[in-house]
Design a protein around this motif. Structure first.
Motif, short mmCIF file in Angstrom:
data_model
loop_
_atom_site.label_atom_id
_atom_site.label_comp_id
_atom_site.label_asym_id
_atom_site.label_seq_id
_atom_site.Cartn_x
_atom_site.Cartn_y
_atom_site.Cartn_z
N PRO A 15 69.36 100.52 -27.17
CA PRO A 15 68.56 100.41 -25.94
C PRO A 15 67.88 99.05 -25.76
CG PRO A 15 68.07 102.44 -27.12
CD PRO A 15 68.85 101.58 -28.05
N LEU A 16 67.82 98.21 -26.82
CA LEU A 16 67.04 96.97 -26.69
C LEU A 16 67.54 96.03 -25.60
CD1 LEU A 16 65.95 95.90 -30.30
CD2 LEU A 16 64.52 96.65 -28.42
N PRO A 17 68.87 95.71 -25.55
CA PRO A 17 69.31 94.80 -24.48
C PRO A 17 68.91 95.32 -23.10
CG PRO A 17 71.07 95.20 -26.04
CD PRO A 17 69.97 96.12 -26.43
N SER A 18 69.01 96.63 -22.96
CA SER A 18 68.68 97.22 -21.66
C SER A 18 67.18 97.04 -21.38
CB SER A 18 69.08 98.69 -21.70
OG SER A 18 68.37 99.41 -20.78
N ALA A 19 66.36 97.17 -22.42
CA ALA A 19 64.91 96.97 -22.25
C ALA A 19 64.61 95.54 -21.85
CB ALA A 19 64.19 97.31 -23.56
N VAL A 20 65.36 94.59 -22.47
CA VAL A 20 65.15 93.17 -22.13
C VAL A 20 65.61 92.91 -20.70
CG1 VAL A 20 65.80 90.82 -22.71
CG2 VAL A 20 65.28 92.45 -24.53
N ASP A 21 66.74 93.54 -20.32
CA ASP A 21 67.21 93.37 -18.94
C ASP A 21 66.13 93.78 -17.96
OD1 ASP A 21 69.60 92.36 -19.44
OD2 ASP A 21 70.76 94.22 -19.30
N LEU A 22 65.52 94.93 -18.25
CA LEU A 22 64.49 95.43 -17.34
C LEU A 22 63.33 94.42 -17.28
CD1 LEU A 22 63.29 97.58 -15.56
CD2 LEU A 22 62.49 98.80 -17.57
N LEU A 23 63.04 93.81 -18.42
CA LEU A 23 61.96 92.81 -18.47
C LEU A 23 62.25 91.68 -17.48
CD1 LEU A 23 59.45 91.72 -20.06
CD2 LEU A 23 61.04 90.54 -21.54
N THR A 24 63.51 91.23 -17.49
CA THR A 24 63.83 90.10 -16.60
C THR A 24 63.78 90.52 -15.13
OG1 THR A 24 66.16 90.65 -16.85
CG2 THR A 24 65.27 88.96 -18.31
N GLN A 25 63.97 91.81 -14.87
CA GLN A 25 63.98 92.27 -13.48
C GLN A 25 62.59 92.61 -12.95
OE1 GLN A 25 66.93 92.68 -11.81
NE2 GLN A 25 68.18 92.09 -13.58
N LEU A 26 61.59 92.64 -13.85
CA LEU A 26 60.28 93.18 -13.44
C LEU A 26 59.73 92.50 -12.20
CD1 LEU A 26 58.27 93.86 -16.72
CD2 LEU A 26 59.10 95.50 -15.06
N SER A 27 59.82 91.15 -12.19
CA SER A 27 59.17 90.46 -11.07
C SER A 27 59.80 90.86 -9.74
CB SER A 27 59.23 88.95 -11.26
OG SER A 27 60.54 88.59 -11.58
N SER A 28 61.12 91.01 -9.74
CA SER A 28 61.77 91.39 -8.47
C SER A 28 61.40 92.82 -8.09
CB SER A 28 63.29 91.24 -8.56
OG SER A 28 63.78 92.14 -9.53
N ILE A 29 61.28 93.69 -9.08
CA ILE A 29 60.90 95.08 -8.78
C ILE A 29 59.50 95.09 -8.18
CG2 ILE A 29 60.37 97.33 -9.82
CD1 ILE A 29 62.55 96.79 -11.86
N CYS A 30 58.57 94.30 -8.80
CA CYS A 30 57.20 94.25 -8.27
C CYS A 30 57.21 93.76 -6.82
CB CYS A 30 56.34 93.31 -9.10
SG CYS A 30 55.80 94.09 -10.61
N LYS A 31 58.06 92.74 -6.55
CA LYS A 31 58.12 92.24 -5.17
C LYS A 31 58.54 93.35 -4.22
CE LYS A 31 58.91 87.29 -5.77
NZ LYS A 31 59.86 86.80 -6.77
#
Length: 2047
Positions: A643-659
């Motif tokens: 699950p770690l790569p997927s967790a990191v992927d989500l990390l990189t997407q956070l700013s766009s999700i917040c937007k």
């Protein structure tokens, strides 16, 4: 400097000195004068007074420095007070004149200041003597203040304080003027002036009534104003003023004066109102409710609030604990009201609320936690509970009110939240501190503590729910018995109410908090709870999606429970691992594609739930990795990774999700980031290499584009700075008592500090050191701190090429930002980079190529010139770490050069401070850069900077840096020591005291210099003594400094000096300085004091203690310590401090100091120490229990003591310790144990009443422990029956030690009784409560140990008395029999294992003692029977007691034996290696469960040995005959016991034969023993090894097991090898003797086996020829022995080991080497002799288990060893005794020579040859030893020869040559001068002459008989002088008589003819008899008796002879007649008094 030591100043010497030396010289003289004046006679002083006054006043004009002017003033004051006072007015006028002077130049300033100081001290000392002159003086001084600068204002304030102090009430006319002046100074811009003004006002309020009456309001307002913009010292001083004034106003009585001033009575409400105003509104006052206040914009400045908080504490402390107890409820309601909604301003924002809550918590902790004793604290806890109930009612009303006003009531609900948080936190802290003593409060239903806390778990506010959970955690830690109970309750509510959001979060917080408490509770929780929690958590996670209203709460709760469950550790978690990994796998999308689809779906709410859930999962995994490292196998790691790569992927997407979904997700996404960073930081970086780039990108973004504009330096940087550098940044970063509230002033305005609601996951974590509640920071800040940490870990693992990009990116981002924002980015980046350097240095990594270094350098250099001092400090450290990582000397030198250049050119403070610190830091990591010129340059620059008096900061930093270089440059620095020391002294003497930071740095420099000089300081050369004097001078200056931290430096410098040159430190003045500061309000000063004491008492405890008491007796007026040293000494003062102190480190130091004092002085000051301990323990005991029990004691004095104990508490004045805390009482109980062990080392009189009483009579000051036994018992009793479980354990331990040490002490008044007997009732009463059903198992286990010790000690012999304690053991045995089902589900299963095993061990001990006593008695009995049957009756008395003890155990032995066997079987399973884990029974053993196997292990290790021994004894007592038929019939009467261990009925054969059962038991005992003895751990207890060996002895004592081991040779060899190894590794003689005893028994078993085989073979083949008999025994028919398989070989190996260890000369290899000179005899120790003797016994038995051929192969070795021992140890002893080893070797020789093998046909010839050789060897010993004949014992060798002659077959010794040599030896010995030797020789010959074989005896008779007869004839002339000679003659006569008897008829007559004349010549006639000596008389009697016998035997010869010689006849007749009477009388006497034979007979007859 010696020249300065005179009453008058030595002006000649003074004039010859340089400018600076003059100042030093003056200071030294003034210091000397200060000590000299008080002890000089008045006449001398008057004589020299005029000159002295002139000299001193002239110094005023010399512009003296601060310390000098203070000493001048003090000396003048003392001079006038002891001498004449008439010229004092001139001096005062002169001072006033100096002050009035118009000269304002800086050079004149010191003179003015000196005059001001001088006035202050004169008035302080002389006071009212000076009459009315003071009004002019005060007016003059106040006038001068108007245009004085800050130093002047500072000194004037302090001077006024002194004037007020001296004049007291007389100064009233000036009070108003001084008050006005001080008011303005209290808000001065200089902080030092504010402090001085506060001190002045504090002095003023003693007499100035108006300050606490009419002007009270304005004083209070003034103080609030003074807090604004203040520093720590000002807050301390002003809060002291404010608190004292208010306390004074409250307690003052109305005086006549005050009634005139229409004085208003101040009530508590008014005072609280005043303080509350400051707390809530700050300093804007009461009247000026200015516009901004109405607009609601102003917020109270934090420093005012913190100051007021401290004032609250001072106020309450001044009024004292009694007052607080009485007014607690009013006080509490006011304090809680501060954070309630009635003052919305205070709590309008979250940060404000947190700040206020901290302040309120601090007030409550410092007052309730710090002042109150335990009973009062319990009452306070009740009050707090009431407050919680009240608030709860308000909330309930608001919640249930469903009418329209709900919106209004919501504010009520939130309003109460802060009050509840504070109340719950204080309740939690109180209970946590009280520990188990709080149990009665929780059981008291009227208080309803638990109900109150649990009821607010459902409060609408999350912070209240969290704090309630935390409070439960505190309860659980304090009371381990409540953990399970509370867990069950919360889990049950959680399941029942899982549809309410509040209850889901509330109860999940509670469960998580309780799980966090489990690791603090030694008794744990049942293992099954983990399963329940996991199920609940899964259930919550699975049902989260069902109901959107609570899906968020359920998700969060589920993961929180799982994360908290991980803290229980691997044993619990491993069972739930698969389920957890499955949940972890499911929470993240499986592929990037799934993540994309996720993004397109959902709304902000679902994203919030998702992010919360994933953050929780990350947290759970982090918790797993941190707490269960043992489970992280490769396989598990592989399952964690997907699950770690997927967790990191989500990390990189956070700013766009917040937007996309708006700002509502901001917090959730920040939390997610934080948790992911934290998880990655604990995982090995290798595992997520693939994600490095993505993560680094995010990290860089987080660091450079922070969300917050908060300056986070104060929590990011301190961990990255070196702790000693942080001292530069002022007290805020240091440990202080007010750290908890002062922290918020560090953090800038937008944040008040951490709080639980910021991160609920902190609730189960371990609390950081020093915090009572976890304080996680807000998510925005914690993300940054997690990011910097993770950056540090990752940067050190990134490729070097990548590093450059990262650094450049970071540099760019700093350049691009502007203003305050730039500073924040720079701060984040530097802390991240610094942490990466830390990691690189730890893993010895490399930074990378030149470009990377360059970028790194740019980054650090930028920060080194930042405006933020903390950042500069971190950057300097970072620079040094950079140099360390690059580790290239050129690079480091380059860095230093950059700083040099900067420092030469720069003029601004910032860069000068930064770069100067950088130079010091470089030294720290590169250990002195090596070159001397570099060092010179550094030192030169720092010298210059440290003299820059325009900027104290630059001075402080430069000096700090210099101190680092001094410390680290090592020996290179020696050249610079003198100039540096001069510089330090000069600065100490000139820098104004207001610049405390400079003085602190100077102190560190001095400390470093002292360390550098080290032991050289002891030298006597002139230079060394000058250096030493300078050091002492420096210390003296610092000791007088007003700043506490500088005083702390002085103390640690003196401590260093004392370590290196103890003779030169004045101990008494140092001790007095320490005592004064023992209760300082500064934590660091208290730490320094105690650290110094700890060092001093290691060497000179007694002196330190005496000085402390002497100091108090002198009682100078300025010394009033808070502790009563006069009565309870320094030791008592330290104990009192230990009780009040909250700082852990300090408490530890105090304990160590006390322990050192105790070890060196307890024996001398025994009563004193015992009284201290008794006072502490008695201060809290429940007196009714003590009294009720002591009535049974017969002792009168005990009764008297009792009365005093009962009255002591009621009258507080006599009680030095009021209500000490339980931890202090535990320490006191431990001290009692230490005192006992100290006395044990001190001598036997402490444990012997008679000796003690004699000693006391000789010298009444002597003191002995045994005389205090009543006190010891009482202390142990009080502790053992306390409410606190820890104290009960300590009390029982003390009791155990007392029983063990005093058990055998006899009671002299009642012979046959022991002294402990009178305390039976006390012991019983102390033990009884420990067996109550609700007692925790660890207490019961300890009590069992005491029970068994008590019963086993034999103190009580009467069975009925024993029954009381025995009954307790029986009750616990019944509990054990109830089995697993009946155990309480309160604690972990392993605790019941502990309790059961403790019970079984206790019974085992009792049984062992009973059996051993019985054995002793049966031995004694047999002995008695041998002596005489008359002793029958006293034997009966003996047996009754022990057989009674055995009878007591016998009743339960059936049950016990089964339980013991079961426990041993468990233990055997637990000792199997880990590879057999799969074969262990699934459900665990009899007494442990499979899950708690690890926790159970230590308990088994603790108790198996005694159980093993007891089992072995039991089996031997039954002789292995009794075997219980399989359960059923016998056990109907008792509950079923767990015998059928871990075998279910299907696998077990139905009935085992007795033989099988016995074999199983035999192998169980043998297996356990061998397993343990094979490799006992190095820490294995001696008693375990001994018990194990005794068990084996017991086992082989009976025939059946012997037959087993005899028949199984491999087993025997194995056991011998194990014992051999044990003997090699354990030096203890007890162990070795026990092992040898086992060896003897194994050999005996083998002998029995061989005999049995031979016997049966003879029976079978009786008819056959003897020749064909098969050979039994080792060596068969070849005689070969195989090492490793041979029992004989193993035995010999072991014995040789013992013998060579004791007598190295026996080793042939050694004998050749020059190291061991042969022939040097050495006497072995008693133990050594016993070991050698035991080994010889074994060796001589070896041939018996060999075949004849085998015996031939071992014989040479055996003979060599036996004769070797004989040769090495045959030394003459004084009394003619044989040494034990010689006796043993002769015994062994005799046994060997008479072995049947010597006569067996197959071995006879070989034996004969070998024995002859052996005889030659014995004879050779003699010849070798000719040079040393005086030492060698001829008797032993002669005896050996005789043994050969007598015991071997004649062919051995009858060879001509051998026989000749033997006879020769006898001849020589017969001529010996020593009568003892002659006597022995005669005895040996006597036996040889009687040898039945004539061929043996005749040659000896022929050669030796003539010389014997000749010798006897000679004695006719020389009569015997003494008893020894007499014996020789008697023995000679016996030999001849025997010869006569043995001779053939024809030879008898001549023999008798020789003998008779000799005998008759010994007779005396009557006259001669009277005057004869004793020997002559005895000889006469002996001769007469012999003649009486011989006459009748050989009558014919006799008659012939007598007839032929008339003289002989006459002699004989007269003798017979004369003695007839006396003989009659004597024989009658003899018959009455038969000689008593000795009780122990050593075997000395070897023949």
């Amino acid at each position: 400097m010696e020249l300065a030591h005179s009453l008058l100043l030595n002006e000649e010497a003074y004039k010859q000195l340089g400018e600076f030396q003059k100042a030093e010289f003056i200071f030294e003289w003034l210091q000397f004068l200060e000590k000299l004046l008080p002890v000089t006679s008045r006449a001398d002083i008057r004589e020299n007074q005029k000159i002295l006054v002139e000299q001193l006043t002239s110094l005023l004009n010399n512009s003296p420095g601060p310390p000098t002017r203070r000493l001048v003033a003090k000396n003048l004051a003392v001079l006038y007070s002891t001498g004449d006072t008439f010229s004092v007015y001139q001096t005062i006028d002169k001072c006033n004149e100096l002050i009035r002077s118009k000269d304002d130049s800086p050079s004149y300033l010191p003179t003015k200041l000196a005059a001001v100081v001088c006035l202050g001290y004169l008035y302080k000392k002389l006071g009212r003597i000076l009459g009315n002159s003071f009004t002019d003086t005060v007016g003059n001084v106040l006038k001068a203040m108007k245009n004085a600068e800050s130093q002047g204002r500072y000194e004037i304030m302090l001077s006024l304080q002194n004037i007020l102090n001296g004049l007291g009430a007389a100064a009233i006319p000036c009070h108003r003027d001084i008050y006005k002046a001080a008011r303005s100074c209290l808000t001065d811009r200089s902080m030092a002036v504010r402090c001085a003004a506060a001190k002045c006002l504090l002095e003023l309020q003693n007499e100035a009534v108006f300050m606490w009456s009419t002007d009270l309001d304005s004083v209070v307002t003034l103080c609030f104003k003074s807090f604004e913009g203040s520093n720590y010292d000002v807050r301390l001083a002003v809060s002291k003023l404010l608190g004292t004034v208010l306390a004074r106003a409250l307690t003052s009585k109305q005086t006549a004066a005050s009634t005139r001033h229409n004085f208003r009575r101040i009530s508590l409400e008014d005072v609280m109102e005043l303080l509350g105003t400051g707390f809530l509104r700050g300093s804007c006052g009461f009247l000026r409710a200015s516009g901004d206040m109405l607009k609601g914009t102003s917020s109270v400045s934090r420093d005012v609030r913190v100051g007021v908080t401290q004032a609250y504490v001072v106020f309450v402390s001044t009024l004292g604990a009694r007052w607080l107890e009485r007014n607690f409820s009013a006080f509490l309601s006011h304090i809680l009201d501060l954070v309630s909604q009635s003052h919305p301003k205070a709590v309008q924002s979250q940060t404000d609320a947190i700040g206020c809550r901290r302040c309120v918590s601090f007030i409550l902790r410092a007052t309730v936690g710090g002042l109150l004793g335990e009973k009062a604290q319990i009452a306070a806890a009740k009050e707090i509970c009431q407050a919680i109930w009240k608030l709860k009612k308000v909330v309930d009303a608001a919640m249930s009110d469903s009418n329209l006003e709900t919106r209004i009531s919501v504010t009520d609900v939130t309003a109460s939240q802060h009050v509840l948080v504070c109340a719950l936190q204080e309740l939690g802290s109180l209970i946590h501190g009280l520990g188990t003593t709080v149990a009665p409060l929780l059981q008291d239903s009227s208080a309803g503590v638990l109900e109150a806390v649990i009821s607010v778990i459902l409060h609408p506010s999350i912070s209240v729910r969290l704090t309630a959970a935390w409070c439960l955690r505190c309860i659980a830690v304090a009371l381990p018995s409540y953990v399970s109970l509370l867990l069950d309750r919360c889990l049950e509510r959680l399941s029942a109410l899982k549809s309410s959001p509040e209850s889901v979060t509330g109860y999940s917080f509670a469960v998580a908090a309780l799980l966090g408490a489990v690791k603090h509770s030694p008794l744990g929780i049942p293992h099954g709870k983990g399963k329940v929690i996991m199920t609940v958590a899964e259930d919550l996670l699975c049902s989260a999606a069902q109901n959107s209203r609570i899906s968020l709460q359920r998700t969060q709760a589920g993961w929180l429970l799982i994360a908290a469950l991980m803290t229980l550790g691997p044993a619990v978690v491993q069972h739930h691992l698969p389920r957890m990994l499955l949940l972890w796998k499911c929470i993240f999308p499986l592929s990037p594609k799934d993540l994309e689809t996720e993004k397109t779906r959902g709304d902000s709410f679902t994203w919030q739930v998702t992010l919360e859930g994933r953050a929780g999962a990350l947290c759970a995994i982090k918790s797993f990795v941190s707490h269960c490292a043992g489970l992280l196998t490769d396989e598990v790691v592989q399952r964690l990774l997907p699950p770690l790569p997927s967790a990191v992927d989500l990390l990189t997407q956070l700013s766009s999700i917040c937007k996309s979904y708006g700002n509502s997700l901001k917090t959730s996404s920040t939390v997610y980031r934080h948790k992911l960073y934290e998880l990655l930081a604990v995982l090995p970086p290798k595992t997520y290499e693939g994600s490095f780039c993505a993560v680094l990108k995010e990290l860089v973004a987080d660091l450079t584009v922070p969300d917050s504009q908060i300056d986070a330096s104060t929590f990011l940087l301190p961990p990255l700075c070196h702790e000693s550098d942080l001292l530069l940044l002022g007290p805020l970063l240091q440990d202080t008592d007010h750290r908890f509230i002062e922290e918020q002033l560090l953090l800038g305005n937008s944040i008040a500090g951490g709080s639980l609601e910021y991160d609920p996951y902190a609730i189960y974590e371990k609390v950081a050191k020093g915090d009572s509640v976890p304080k996680p920071l807000p998510p925005v800040l914690s993300v940054i701190s997690a990011a910097t940490h993770l950056f540090g870990v990752m940067f050190s693992h990134v490729a070097e090429s990548h590093r450059l990009q990262v650094l450049e990116q970071l540099l760019n981002s700093i350049k691009q930002t502007k203003g305050s924002r730039q500073q924040i980015v720079q701060l984040n980046v530097v802390s991240a980079f610094s942490s990466s350097l830390k990691h690189l240095a730890n893993c010895k990594g490399n930074l990378g190529p030149e470009e990377v270094r360059r970028s790194a350098l740019t980054l650090v250099m930028g920060a080194l010139e930042s405006n933020n001092p903390l950042l500069r400090c971190a950057a300097a450290e970072c620079l040094a770490r950079l140099a360390q990582v690059v580790s290239d000397s050129a690079f480091a030198a380059g860095l230093a050069q950059v700083s040099f250049d900067k420092l030469k050119s720069a003029r601004d403070v910032v860069s000068r401070t930064g770069h100067s610190l950088a130079l010091g830091c470089l030294y720290r990591y590169l250990g002195g850069i090596g070159s001397t010129q570099h060092l010179n340059a550094c030192v030169g620059i720092l010298y210059t900077l440290s003299q820059d008096n325009t900027s104290p900061d630059v001075q402080a930093w430069a000096l700090h840096s210099l101190s680092l270089i001094v410390d680290l440059a090592g020996p290179l620095y020696h050249v610079h020591v003198e100039p540096t020391l001069s510089l330090v002294l000069m600065l100490l003497l000139t820098v104004p005291p207001a610049y405390a930071e400079v003085h602190q740095s100077l102190g560190r420099c001095l400390n470093a210099l002292i360390t550098t000089l080290g032991p050289e300081l002891q030298g006597t050369s002139a230079t060394v003594s000058a250096l030493r004097t300078s050091c002492l001078l420096g210390c003296a200056v610092m000791q007088d400094h007003p700043d506490c931290l500088v005083q702390a430096q002085a103390i640690s410098c003196l401590q260093q000096l004392h370590m290196f040159a103890p003779r030169h430190v004045n101990l008494s003045s140092l001790v007095s300085c320490l005592c004064v500061n023992l209760c300082s309000s500064y934590l660091l000063l208290r730490r320094a004091v105690v650290a110094c004491l700890r060092q001093l008492v290691q060497r000179e405890a007694a002196e330190v203690s005496e000085y402390a008491v002497a100091l108090v007796k002198e009682s100078r007026e300025d010394f009033t310590p808070d502790v009563n040293i006069r009565e309870i000494g320094l030791e008592g003062a330290l104990l009192g401090l230990l009780d009040k102190e909250l700082d852990q480190r300090l408490c530890q130091d105090i304990k160590e100091t006390l322990t050192h004092m105790l070890t060196s002085m307890a024996v001398e000051k025994l009563s004193f120490w015992l009284k201290l301990c008794k006072d502490i323990l008695a201060a809290s005991a429940d007196f009714n229990t003590v009294a009720s029990i002591d009535t049974t004691q017969e002792e009168e004095n005990a009764k008297g003591d009792d009365a005093s104990v009962l009255t002591s508490d009621s009258d507080e004045r006599f009680h030095p310790f009021s209500n000490p805390r339980w931890s202090t009482r535990v320490f006191a109980a431990e001290c009692v144990c230490k005192i006992i062990s100290q006395c044990e080392n001190a001598g036997s009189a402490h444990f012997d009443v008679t000796l003690a009483q004699e000693g006391k009579q000789r010298d009444s000051r002597d003191d002995f422990l045994v005389l205090h036994l009543a006190d010891l018992i009482r202390m142990a009793f009080m502790a053992a029956t306390d409410h606190s479980d820890q104290l009960r354990l300590s009390g029982l331990q003390t009791l155990l030690i007392i029983v063990r040490k005093f058990a055998s002490v006899p009671e002299p008044e009642f012979p046959g009784h022991v002294i402990l007997e009178q305390y039976q009732a006390n012991v019983g009463a102390a033990l009884r409560p420990a067996f109550a059903p609700e007692t925790p198992p660890d207490v019961t286990a300890k009590a069992c140990q005491v029970c068994s010790a008590w019963i086993a000690s034999g103190v009580v012999s009467d069975i009925n008395d024993l029954r009381r304690v025995h009954q307790l053991l029986i009750s616990s045995l019944v509990k054990v029999q109830a089995g697993k089902e009946a155990q309480s589900q309160q604690y972990n299963e392993s605790t019941s294992t502990m309790e059961i095993l403790a019970v079984l061990k206790a019974w085992a001990e009792v049984y062992i003692v009973a059996v051993e006593k019985q054995k002793k008695q049966s031995d004694a009995h047999n002995h008695c029977l041998k002596i005489a049957n008359s002793a029958e009756e006293n034997y009966r008395d003996l047996t009754s007691s022990t057989s009674g003890l055995l009878d007591l155990v016998q009743a339960d032995l059936g049950t016990l034996s089964k339980l013991w066997l079961a426990a041993l079987q468990d233990f055997a399973l637990l000792t199997l290696p880990s590879e057999y884990a799969s074969q262990l029974p699934a459900e665990g053993g009899t007494f442990y469960t499979a899950e708690t196997i690890e926790n159970a292990r230590p308990h088994y290790y603790n108790s198996w040995a005694l159980i093993l021994y007891a089992t072995a004894l039991w089996l031997t007592s039954t002789g292995f005959i009794v075997v219980d038929p399989d359960e059923g019939v016998i056990n109907l009467s008792r509950p079923v016991t767990p015998t059928t261990m871990c075998q279910d009925s299907s696998t077990r054969p139905l009935v085992k034969s007795p033989e099988d059962v016995n074999t199983d038991r035999f192998h169980l005992i043998l297996g356990v023993s061998v397993e343990f003895l094979c490799s006992p751990r190095s820490d294995a207890a001696m008693e375990n090894i001994i018990a194990c060996l005794r068990a084996l002895q017991a086992l082989f004592d009976v025939p059946w097991p012997r037959s087993k081991i005899g028949g199984d040779q491999e087993l025997g060899v194995e056991l011998l090898n194990v014992l051999h190894r044990l003997i090699l590794t354990r030096e203890s003689p007890d162990i070795q003797l026990a092992a040898l005893e086992v060896v003897r028994l194994i050999l005996f078993a083998a002998q029995e086996h061989v005999k049995e085989k031979r016997r049966s073979a003879e029976v079978d083949d009786g008819a056959a020829e003897k020749e064909t008999l098969p050979e039994f025994g080792e060596g068969k028919d070849t005689g070969g022995l195989v090492p490793g398989k041979s029992l004989v070989f193993a035995t010999l190996e072991l014995c040789v080991c013992i013998l060579v260890r004791q007598l190295p000369q026996l080793n042939p290899k050694l004998t050749c080497s020059p190291a061991v000179q042969s022939g040097k005899h050495r006497l072995l120790s008693e133990d050594g002799s016993r070991l050698v003797a035991a080994a010889l016994v074994i060796i001589s038995d070896v041939p018996a288990i060999c075949s004849p051929e085998g015996s031939v192969s071992v014989l040479p070795t055996i003979l060599y060893l036996i004769i070797g021992v004989l040769r090495e140890t045959a030394v003459k002893l004084q009394d003619g005794q044989l040494p034990l080893t010689v006796a043993a070797s002769l015994q062994a020789l005799k046994g060997l020579l008479s072995s049947p093998m010597a006569r067996a046909e197959k071995s006879r010839t070989a034996w004969t040859d070998l024995l002859r050789s052996a005889l030659i060897t014995v004879l050779d010993c003699w010849d070798q030893a000719d040079g040393l004949l005086q030492e060698l014992d001829e008797v032993s060798l002669l005896t050996a020869i005789t043994v050969f002659v007598m015991s071997t077959s004649p062919e051995v010794t009858t060879i001509e040559c051998l026989q000749k040599r033997c006879i020769q030896k006898f001849k020589i010995t017969l001529d010996s001068k020593d009568p003892l030797v002659q006597h022995k020789c005669y005895q040996l010959l006597h036996s040889i002459f009687q040898h039945p074989n004539k061929t043996v005896s005749y040659p000896y008779i022929r050669s030796l008989a003539p010389s014997i007869v000749g010798k006897l004839q000679e004695t006719e002339k020389a009569k015997p002088e003494n008893a020894a000679e007499l014996q020789v003659i008697q023995e000679g006569i016996k030999v001849v008589t025997a010869l006569t008897a043995a001779a053939e008829e024809e030879h008898r007559a001549p023999l008798v003819a020789c003998l008779l004349p000799i005998l008759i010549s010994f007779l005396l006639d009557e006259n001669a008899l009277v005057s004869a000596t004793n020997s002559a008389k005895n000889l006469h009697e002996f001769a007469l008796q012999n003649l009486m016998q011989i006459g009748p035997q050989y009558s014919s010869v006799f008659k012939k002879l007598i007839a032929s010689s008339p003289t002989m006849k006459a002699r004989l007749v007269s003798a017979v007649k004369g003695n007839q009477e006396s003989i009659k009388v004597k024989t009658a006497k003899h018959a009455k008094n038969p000689g008593k034979s000795p009780s122990i007979q050593l075997k000395t007859n070897f023949l």
